[in-house]
Design a protein around this motif. Sequence first.
Motif: not given
Length: 450
Positions: A78-84, A279-285
């Motif tokens: 989930f995180v890698l898919s979003w980050w890409l 969810l304003k920041t990457d950490k929150a996402n």
Amino acid sequence: MLKFLSLLRKGLKKSFDNIRNEQLKNNLLQAIPFWIGSVITGFFAVMYAKIFAWGENLLNLIMNWHDWMIFIIAPIGFVLSWWLVKEFAPNAKGSGIPQVMAAVELANPKEHTKIRSLLSLKIIVFKIISSVVLVIGGGAVGREGPTIQIAGSVFRKVNEYLPQWWPKISKKNMIMTGAAAGLAAAFNTPLGGIVFAVEELSKTHINYFKTALFTAVIIAGLTAQTLAGSYLYLGYPKTNDVSLMVMFPIILVAGTAGIMASQLSVTMLKMNEWKKKNLKTDKANIAFLVICALFIASIAYFINREILGSGKEIMERVLFTKDKHEDWYVPILRMLGPALSFTSGGAGGIFAPALTAGASIGSVISGAIHLTSNETNVVILAGMVAFLTGITRAPFTSAIIVLEMTDRHSLIFHLMLAGMVSSIASILVSRHSLYDVIKVNFLAEIRGKD
């Protein structure tokens, strides 16, 4: 490479200049870009289908090896898919169909330069990678919507690479034709591709691009069949000896599926709005994605693995085996999985998950009212049409796609009835389709950057 392309263009121009019949030359020049785009689309559709299937098989292998591994691969996926998507191609997120719809609307002289942010080679690459990563991580997404955006990108690039002396071809017609070819190649449903272009994308009279549309769908489909073999997406479910009384369960299932699909759309849109506001920041996402992934992993581990993946195996089981009746909670899981996966920010479509959710609704209701095996198959197919209609608000496209993927032409009236009832029922929850609202959001975002 550039020198080779330059020589190729000069050679083509010389060859076409030798054609004395001006009408023949013009017709050929107008048709060739569509032919090239269709062949490339067929190739990409098959390669993407194979990679996506490999991703689903890998997930199953991992789960069969040690099912607790889902608690590791789900958050990573989930995180890698979003980050890409976030880092490299923000408009590759989600299905891809709203992006194509937005690109069609932007295909005018004033805004056509904005299309490249929605349809490009970068989109193709990261659409494929992100969606495959998400499905390996247990995301309940499909490949059909992404294939449509990939095909639109292919056709746009073919149009862009045409030399200056080539007759101008409508960008709008090129994109719409590409989308139709993509759907036809993804599902092996040529009529579905044509109806999709007319019902979902086109505000132009079909007379202006019907030849290109029909030709592109045929060539893309034949290319896909050449590479993958002739196949049906699902196969031949038994539906013979069914009385007209089955229309009543169809109406019940179609109404239920239409309302549930529309409610799922509203829920996903509200989740997207909540994410934008909170969810304003990457950490929150990342924290949100990890929680969603662990929630899906917990359901898969403790309750039922059928929440994972596109769900095609569910459709195949309830249609082609004696194990036809799902547990009452499976439709809820098949809505929950796509809701969390589709709003994750990664790439992945909702066509196949919608069909699976509809099939599970038809399966549950058929079991509750004790229908025969063949009647159950008919009601399951009706549920698939109805749920897809509730998401897309395209009843004819939904009916034709299910008709073609099962080769059950005798059920055309049954499936059209399901689509019509679902279309009416879904309006009770929301007047607008999921794709329309997301398209408007893409347009507002792109136009707001000016």
